[in-house]
Design a protein around this motif. Structure first.
Motif, PDB file in Angstrom:
ATOM      1  N   UNK A   5     -26.431 151.203 -75.441  1.00 17.59           N
ATOM      2  CA  UNK A   5     -26.179 152.185 -74.387  1.00 17.59           C
ATOM      3  C   UNK A   5     -27.698 153.056 -74.368  1.00 17.59           C
ATOM      4  N   UNK A   6     -27.739 153.377 -75.525  1.00 13.78           N
ATOM      5  CA  UNK A   6     -28.966 154.433 -75.768  1.00 13.78           C
ATOM      6  C   UNK A   6     -30.250 153.355 -75.649  1.00 13.78           C
ATOM      7  N   UNK A   7     -30.320 152.420 -76.228  1.00 10.06           N
ATOM      8  CA  UNK A   7     -31.435 151.305 -76.170  1.00 10.06           C
ATOM      9  C   UNK A   7     -31.738 150.938 -74.762  1.00 10.06           C
ATOM     10  N   UNK A   8     -30.618 150.742 -74.106  1.00 12.80           N
ATOM     11  CA  UNK A   8     -30.867 150.449 -72.705  1.00 12.80           C
ATOM     12  C   UNK A   8     -30.720 151.473 -71.482  1.00 12.80           C
ATOM     13  N   UNK A   9     -31.134 152.748 -72.090  1.00 13.65           N
ATOM     14  CA  UNK A   9     -31.080 154.031 -71.239  1.00 13.65           C
ATOM     15  C   UNK A   9     -29.884 153.997 -70.280  1.00 13.65           C
ATOM     16  N   UNK A  10     -28.619 153.880 -70.852  1.00 12.77           N
ATOM     17  CA  UNK A  10     -27.459 154.153 -69.957  1.00 12.77           C
ATOM     18  C   UNK A  10     -27.132 152.989 -69.267  1.00 12.77           C
ATOM     19  N   UNK A  11     -27.767 151.743 -69.212  1.00 10.01           N
ATOM     20  CA  UNK A  11     -27.597 150.557 -68.258  1.00 10.01           C
ATOM     21  C   UNK A  11     -26.560 149.527 -69.163  1.00 10.01           C
ATOM     22  N   UNK A  12     -26.008 149.738 -70.438  1.00 14.22           N
ATOM     23  CA  UNK A  12     -25.251 148.817 -70.944  1.00 14.22           C
ATOM     24  C   UNK A  12     -24.276 148.293 -70.349  1.00 14.22           C
ATOM     25  N   UNK A  13     -23.264 149.352 -69.854  1.00 15.22           N
ATOM     26  CA  UNK A  13     -21.917 149.048 -68.925  1.00 15.22           C
ATOM     27  C   UNK A  13     -22.450 147.968 -67.728  1.00 15.22           C
ATOM     28  N   UNK A  14     -23.290 148.620 -67.036  1.00 12.64           N
ATOM     29  CA  UNK A  14     -23.741 147.966 -65.742  1.00 12.64           C
ATOM     30  C   UNK A  14     -24.271 146.455 -66.096  1.00 12.64           C
ATOM     31  N   UNK A  15     -24.979 146.345 -67.231  1.00 14.73           N
ATOM     32  CA  UNK A  15     -25.537 145.147 -67.274  1.00 14.73           C
ATOM     33  C   UNK A  15     -24.769 143.963 -67.920  1.00 14.73           C
ATOM     34  N   UNK A  16     -23.648 144.370 -68.845  1.00 12.58           N
ATOM     35  CA  UNK A  16     -22.488 143.718 -69.465  1.00 12.58           C
ATOM     36  C   UNK A  16     -21.311 143.229 -68.286  1.00 12.58           C
ATOM     37  N   UNK A  17     -21.210 144.258 -67.379  1.00 13.22           N
ATOM     38  CA  UNK A  17     -20.309 143.990 -66.458  1.00 13.22           C
ATOM     39  C   UNK A  17     -20.708 143.464 -64.932  1.00 13.22           C
ATOM     40  N   UNK A  18     -22.217 143.177 -65.153  1.00  9.59           N
ATOM     41  CA  UNK A  18     -22.881 142.706 -63.805  1.00  9.59           C
ATOM     42  C   UNK A  18     -22.217 141.249 -63.309  1.00  9.59           C
ATOM     43  N   UNK A  19     -21.405 140.853 -62.458  1.00 10.89           N
ATOM     44  CA  UNK A  19     -20.919 139.833 -62.015  1.00 10.89           C
ATOM     45  C   UNK A  19     -22.023 138.410 -62.124  1.00 10.89           C
ATOM     46  N   UNK A  20     -23.349 138.902 -61.596  1.00 12.71           N
ATOM     47  CA  UNK A  20     -24.258 138.044 -61.557  1.00 12.71           C
ATOM     48  C   UNK A  20     -24.645 137.175 -63.145  1.00 12.71           C
ATOM     49  N   UNK A  21     -24.462 138.119 -64.268  1.00 10.80           N
ATOM     50  CA  UNK A  21     -24.453 137.644 -65.595  1.00 10.80           C
ATOM     51  C   UNK A  21     -23.354 136.513 -65.706  1.00 10.80           C
ATOM     52  N   UNK A  22     -22.211 137.093 -65.572  1.00 13.50           N
ATOM     53  CA  UNK A  22     -20.957 135.852 -65.923  1.00 13.50           C
ATOM     54  C   UNK A  22     -20.985 134.673 -64.911  1.00 13.50           C
ATOM     55  N   UNK A  23     -21.330 135.038 -63.627  1.00 10.66           N
ATOM     56  CA  UNK A  23     -21.581 133.689 -62.777  1.00 10.66           C
ATOM     57  C   UNK A  23     -22.539 132.666 -63.262  1.00 10.66           C
TER      58      UNK A  23
END
Length: 170
Positions: A5-23
């Protein structure tokens, strides 16, 4: 997870939970692992060439978007952003989308140069290529939405500054 999350500047959760990623992961895995191998092999060079060309072009668009974002930045706008976010946080979407574009170019090059690997390796490579390109397209759309929000905020800031200037001159 905190390090990510630190490396991704707070975007880790948003990125991993992004429906587009999983779809895109699931849809492209179905294509890569269930499609006829001879069909996939017959189009791999054309797909690789298209991936390299399109992804390199999209990388240029990402950099242009970053340039537009940088043009928005002045002391007042940076102060406005930092009321709500760190400025580094606002750069993550550009970094992430650029990384995906670079991955897509790399997968395209591998498809062009690879030859005929074993079936399992080829299917993983085609999966990575298809995923990176489909996810890249989705992320380009998200980046455009992100820039649009900043454009609206910047326009609003300029309008407020203009009104203050008019009121001052009266």
């Amino acid at each position: 997870m905190k390090r990510s999350d630190k490396v991704m500047n707070g975007w880790f959760k948003d990125t991993i939970l992004d429906p587009a990623l999983w779809i895109t992961i699931i849809a492209t895995a179905l294509i890569a692992f269930l499609w006829d191998e001879s069909t996939l092999l017959s189009v791999r060079i054309n797909v690789g060439t298209a991936l390299v060309a399109m992804s390199a072009t999209l990388l240029g668009i990402i950099l242009a978007g970053l340039a537009i974002f940088v043009v928005f930045l002045d002391k007042k706008y940076i102060a406005l952003i930092e009321k709500y976010f760190k400025i580094e946080t606002e750069l993550w979407p550009f970094k992430w989308t650029a990384l995906i574009a670079i991955l897509c170019v790399a997968f395209g090059m591998v498809l062009i140069l690879l030859g005929e690997p074993c079936t399992l390796l080829f299917r993983f490579i085609i999966w990575g290529a298809l995923w990176s390109f489909s996810y890249l397209l989705w992320q380009i759309y998200e980046l455009v939405k992100f820039l649009t929000e900043h454009a609206k905020a910047r326009a609003k800031q300029i309008q407020i500054d203009n009104e203050k200037t008019k009121n001052k001159n009266r």
